[in-house]
Design an enzyme around this catalytic site. Structure first.
Site, PDB file in Angstrom:
ATOM      1  N   GLY A 273       0.668  -0.920  -0.173  1.00 43.27           N
ATOM      2  CA  GLY A 273      -0.100   0.043  -0.351  1.00 43.27           C
ATOM      3  C   GLY A 273       0.711   1.388   0.176  1.00 43.27           C
ATOM      4  N   LEU A 274       1.620   1.283  -1.218  1.00 43.54           N
ATOM      5  CA  LEU A 274       2.785   2.617  -1.094  1.00 43.54           C
ATOM      6  C   LEU A 274       3.066   3.822  -1.923  1.00 43.54           C
ATOM      7  CD1 LEU A 274       6.053   0.081  -0.443  1.00 43.54           C
ATOM      8  CD2 LEU A 274       5.029   1.015   1.069  1.00 43.54           C
ATOM      9  N   SER A 275       1.427   3.212  -2.838  1.00 42.73           N
ATOM     10  CA  SER A 275       1.362   4.397  -3.546  1.00 42.73           C
ATOM     11  C   SER A 275       0.290   5.096  -3.416  1.00 42.73           C
ATOM     12  CB  SER A 275       1.550   3.988  -4.895  1.00 42.73           C
ATOM     13  OG  SER A 275       2.894   3.667  -5.033  1.00 42.73           O
TER      14      SER A 275
ATOM     15  N   GLY B 295      -3.354   7.489  -4.902  1.00 39.32           N
ATOM     16  CA  GLY B 295      -3.516   7.789  -5.726  1.00 39.32           C
ATOM     17  C   GLY B 295      -3.459   6.849  -6.734  1.00 39.32           C
TER      18      GLY B 295
ATOM     19  N   LEU C 164      -5.486   3.591  -6.870  1.00 37.89           N
ATOM     20  CA  LEU C 164      -6.367   2.539  -5.363  1.00 37.89           C
ATOM     21  C   LEU C 164      -6.117   0.798  -6.134  1.00 37.89           C
ATOM     22  CD1 LEU C 164      -9.769   4.603  -7.638  1.00 37.89           C
ATOM     23  CD2 LEU C 164      -7.725   5.394  -6.429  1.00 37.89           C
ATOM     24  N   ALA C 165      -5.517   0.265  -6.304  1.00 34.33           N
ATOM     25  CA  ALA C 165      -5.046  -0.912  -6.400  1.00 34.33           C
ATOM     26  C   ALA C 165      -4.532  -1.273  -5.290  1.00 34.33           C
ATOM     27  CB  ALA C 165      -4.736  -1.447  -7.443  1.00 34.33           C
TER      28      ALA C 165
ATOM     29  N   ARG D 249       9.398   3.855  -4.825  1.00 37.09           N
ATOM     30  CA  ARG D 249      10.238   3.968  -6.205  1.00 37.09           C
ATOM     31  C   ARG D 249      11.359   5.003  -6.409  1.00 37.09           C
ATOM     32  NH1 ARG D 249       6.337   2.463 -10.664  1.00 37.09           N
ATOM     33  NH2 ARG D 249       8.291   2.048 -11.150  1.00 37.09           N
TER      34      ARG D 249
ATOM     35  N   GLU E 112       7.765  10.876 -14.126  1.00 43.60           N
ATOM     36  CA  GLU E 112       7.458   9.172 -13.670  1.00 43.60           C
ATOM     37  C   GLU E 112       8.184   8.188 -15.396  1.00 43.60           C
ATOM     38  OE1 GLU E 112       6.131   7.653 -11.429  1.00 43.60           O
ATOM     39  OE2 GLU E 112       6.494   9.432 -10.263  1.00 43.60           O
TER      40      GLU E 112
ATOM     41  N   HIS F  44      -0.875   7.902 -13.476  1.00 50.49           N
ATOM     42  CA  HIS F  44      -0.009   7.887 -15.066  1.00 50.49           C
ATOM     43  C   HIS F  44      -1.277   8.267 -15.814  1.00 50.49           C
ATOM     44  CE1 HIS F  44       3.252   5.666 -12.742  1.00 50.49           C
ATOM     45  NE2 HIS F  44       3.708   6.339 -12.308  1.00 50.49           N
TER      46      HIS F  44
ATOM     47  N   ASP G  36      -0.468   7.137 -18.558  1.00 54.85           N
ATOM     48  CA  ASP G  36      -0.731   5.746 -19.357  1.00 54.85           C
ATOM     49  C   ASP G  36      -2.511   4.466 -18.640  1.00 54.85           C
ATOM     50  OD1 ASP G  36       0.473   4.342 -17.459  1.00 54.85           O
ATOM     51  OD2 ASP G  36       1.554   3.664 -18.484  1.00 54.85           O
TER      52      ASP G  36
ATOM     53  N   CYS H  43       2.160  -1.245 -17.878  1.00 51.72           N
ATOM     54  CA  CYS H  43       3.012  -0.934 -16.626  1.00 51.72           C
ATOM     55  C   CYS H  43       4.817  -1.293 -16.842  1.00 51.72           C
ATOM     56  CB  CYS H  43       2.239  -0.582 -15.623  1.00 51.72           C
ATOM     57  SG  CYS H  43       1.216   0.314 -15.477  1.00 51.72           S
TER      58      CYS H  43
HETATM   59  O1  SUG Z   1       4.413   3.725  -9.130  1.00 47.51           O
HETATM   60  N1  SUG Z   1       2.048   0.419  -7.811  1.00 47.51           N
HETATM   61  C1  SUG Z   1       3.247   1.213  -8.610  1.00 47.51           C
HETATM   62  C2  SUG Z   1       2.588   0.932 -10.193  1.00 47.51           C
HETATM   63  C3  SUG Z   1       3.535   1.246 -11.527  1.00 47.51           C
HETATM   64  C4  SUG Z   1       2.303   1.623 -12.766  1.00 47.51           C
HETATM   65  N2  SUG Z   1       3.234   1.885 -13.555  1.00 47.51           N
HETATM   66  C5  SUG Z   1       2.387   2.798 -15.186  1.00 47.51           C
HETATM   67  N3  SUG Z   1       1.292   3.166 -14.792  1.00 47.51           N
HETATM   68  N4  SUG Z   1       2.995   2.575 -15.965  1.00 47.51           N
HETATM   69  C6  SUG Z   1       2.915   3.055  -8.411  1.00 47.51           C
HETATM   70  O2  SUG Z   1       2.085   2.764  -8.243  1.00 47.51           O
HETATM   71  C7  SUG Z   1       2.842  -0.270  -5.405  1.00 47.51           C
HETATM   72  C8  SUG Z   1       3.534  -0.533  -4.005  1.00 47.51           C
HETATM   73  C9  SUG Z   1       3.440  -0.938  -3.220  1.00 47.51           C
HETATM   74  O3  SUG Z   1       1.625  -0.329  -2.825  1.00 47.51           O
HETATM   75  O4  SUG Z   1       3.348  -2.426  -2.523  1.00 47.51           O
HETATM   76  C10 SUG Z   1       3.353   0.439  -7.277  1.00 47.51           C
HETATM   77  O5  SUG Z   1       4.398   0.937  -6.584  1.00 47.51           O
END
Ligand code: SUG
Length: 445
Positions: free
Chosen positions: A20-22, A24, A26-27, A138, A174, A245, A247, A365
């Site tokens: 859950g590091l990101s 915005g 949602l997944a 990241r 990014e 992003h 994309d 991605c």
């Molecule tokens: O940067 N997820 C990445 C997903 C990157 C997707 N890349 C593109 N759309 N091109 C991010 O958010 C989640 C890691 C975690 O929650 O453990 C993460 O870093």
């Protein structure tokens, strides 16, 4: 000049997890704390690479990075043996420890922005590794990414692998996730659409971060001396809805831009600027309305985070979608509608990258696109090229070294540190990367 589009995919690392590091994304938030399956994840990634290689497109692997990132934790003052550093960091600074363990370098679309020789003033292929400053986990990637890219693209007469932009919020970058190149054919001059979310000195008040600044996009085009640059603002409402992003809601290839109605702040101006910059072709815009596909469905099913490719020998483009697109009725209807229409996209193929998807990473991605002439392709480091043999060797390697179940709490396990180093040491030998590719190889096991 004749050229072909190669894909470079991030090989998914042994610490693949849901931490859950990101914000915005949602997944990433939704799956925080769940168990991951690193072995299934890396196999899914390998199968996608193999599928693309089998379609006749050059395919390369980008090795995973060393995680846990012990040098990063030492830079924060944690000392002692590597195991002691890890233990203390998890006890005293768990958020930093979690960041140091992320396998996020797997999403190679964020590795760099690439300008092919057809668009650069000196005719070389230019790479700027992304500084990825918005998220701590990241931001730890770009130095090793530069090392990997230099290993893969070794000849400085053909390839220029730059440093990342300075790691400050004003220049938040990014990589190719916010870049789309349109052209008549890969080797012809292109339009380089660079999509940004905020300005360097703007007071950003969005609920979620805008990860790319206009100034970062501008600086990359300037240092690559790229022609055909078009800068466009990402839709503010799209970011607020979970488009971390561009994309996630837009993909393009050759003359075709496929995008969601909310992707750009000003769609008409963006289209006009692309038309004005296009040389020798008329851009084709395939726009999907929010009425046909609400933003939430687009983000949940990743219709646009698909790979749009020209399969050698086929007339119309192929869209390589995640199986989640097929499972969403509205997204599947849009995908089927594309094929049924007489438009530029003639085939939809589905791939299973569910492990990555649960962290917000779809098929697009996981790959970095690099347009290469025949001479450039010949100069790419061959041991990192995917073929039947490498696929078999890496599948076996993953089976021997990866766990099939990992909770974020398991990242604190000192045994995992040893396991990952053994895996990466063995990988460095398989890919012939030399003895000092990873920090632990340079500083002692
Ligand atoms: O940067 N997820 C990445 C997903 C990157 C997707 N890349 C593109 N759309 N091109 C991010 O958010 C989640 C890691 C975690 O929650 O453990 C993460 O870093």
């Amino acid at each position: 000049m004749k050229a072909i589009e190669a894909n470079v995919d991030g090989l998914i690392g042994p610490t693949h997890s849901y931490a859950g590091l990101s914000p915005g994304n949602l997944a990433s938030g939704r799956n925080k704390g769940e168990a991951s399956n690193p072995r299934a994840a890396v196999i899914q990634g390998l199968e996608k690479m193999k599928a693309l290689a089998d379609l006749g497109l050059p395919q390369f692997v980008l090795p995973p990075q060393e995680r846990p990132d012990i040098p990063f934790l030492r830079s924060l003052g944690f000392a002692g043996s590597d195991a002691a550093v890890l233990e203390r960091a998890w006890k005293e600074a768990p958020s930093f420890a979690a960041a140091a363990c992320s396998a996020s370098a797997m999403w190679a679309a964020n590795a760099a922005t690439v300008t092919p020789g057809a668009d650069s003033a000196d005719g070389r292929v230019h790479f700027t590794p992304a500084n990825l400053t918005t998220n701590l986990h990241r931001s730890l990637e770009h130095r090793q990414t530069q090392r990997s890219l230099r290993a893969l693209f070794p000849d400085p007469d053909l390839f220029a692998v730059h440093d990342a932009l300075p790691s400050v919020g004003h220049l938040a970058d990014e990589g190719a996730a916010n870049h789309v190149r349109l052209c008549a054919e890969h080797g012809a001059p292109g339009v380089n659409l660079m999509v940004w979310g905020r300005e360097a000195f703007e007071a950003w008040d969005g609920a979620f971060p805008a990860r790319q600044t206009r100034e970062a996009s501008d600086a990359i085009m300037r240092r690559h001396e790229a022609s055909g640059a078009v800068l466009a603002r990402q839709g503010r409402a799209a970011i607020a809805g979970g488009t971390f992003h561009n994309d996630v809601v837009c993909v393009g290839a050759l003359d075709t831009l496929f995008f969601h109605e909310m992707a750009f702040e000003d769609t008409a101006a963006t289209q006009a600027a692309i038309r004005a910059a296009a040389r020798g072709f008329e851009p084709v815009f395939v726009e999907v309305s929010a009425a046909d596909l609400p933003l939430g469905d687009a983000i949940g099913s990743y219709l646009f985070n698909s790979m749009l490719i020209q399969v050698p020998g086929e007339d119309r483009l192929s869209l390589i979608c995640p199986v989640e697109t097929q499972e969403n009725d509205r997204s599947r209807a849009v995908a089927e509608g594309l094929v049924a229409s007489n438009g530029p996209i003639g085939v939809v193929r589905y791939v299973d990258v569910r492990q990555s998807m649960r962290n917000g990473g779809g098929p697009a991605c996981l790959r970095l696109r690099v347009v290469l002439t025949e001479a450039e392709l010949d100069a790419v480091y061959d041991p990192m090229r995917m073929n039947d043999d490498l696929f078999a060797v890496l599948t076996d390697w993953a089976g021997r070294h990866y766990r099939d179940r990992l909770f974020p709490a398991d990242l604190a396990d000192p045994a995992l540190l040893i396991e990952t180093r053994e895996a990466l040491d063995s990988l460095a030998a398989i890919l012939d990367l030399g003895g000092g590719f990873y920090p632990f190889q340079r500083e002692g096991f």
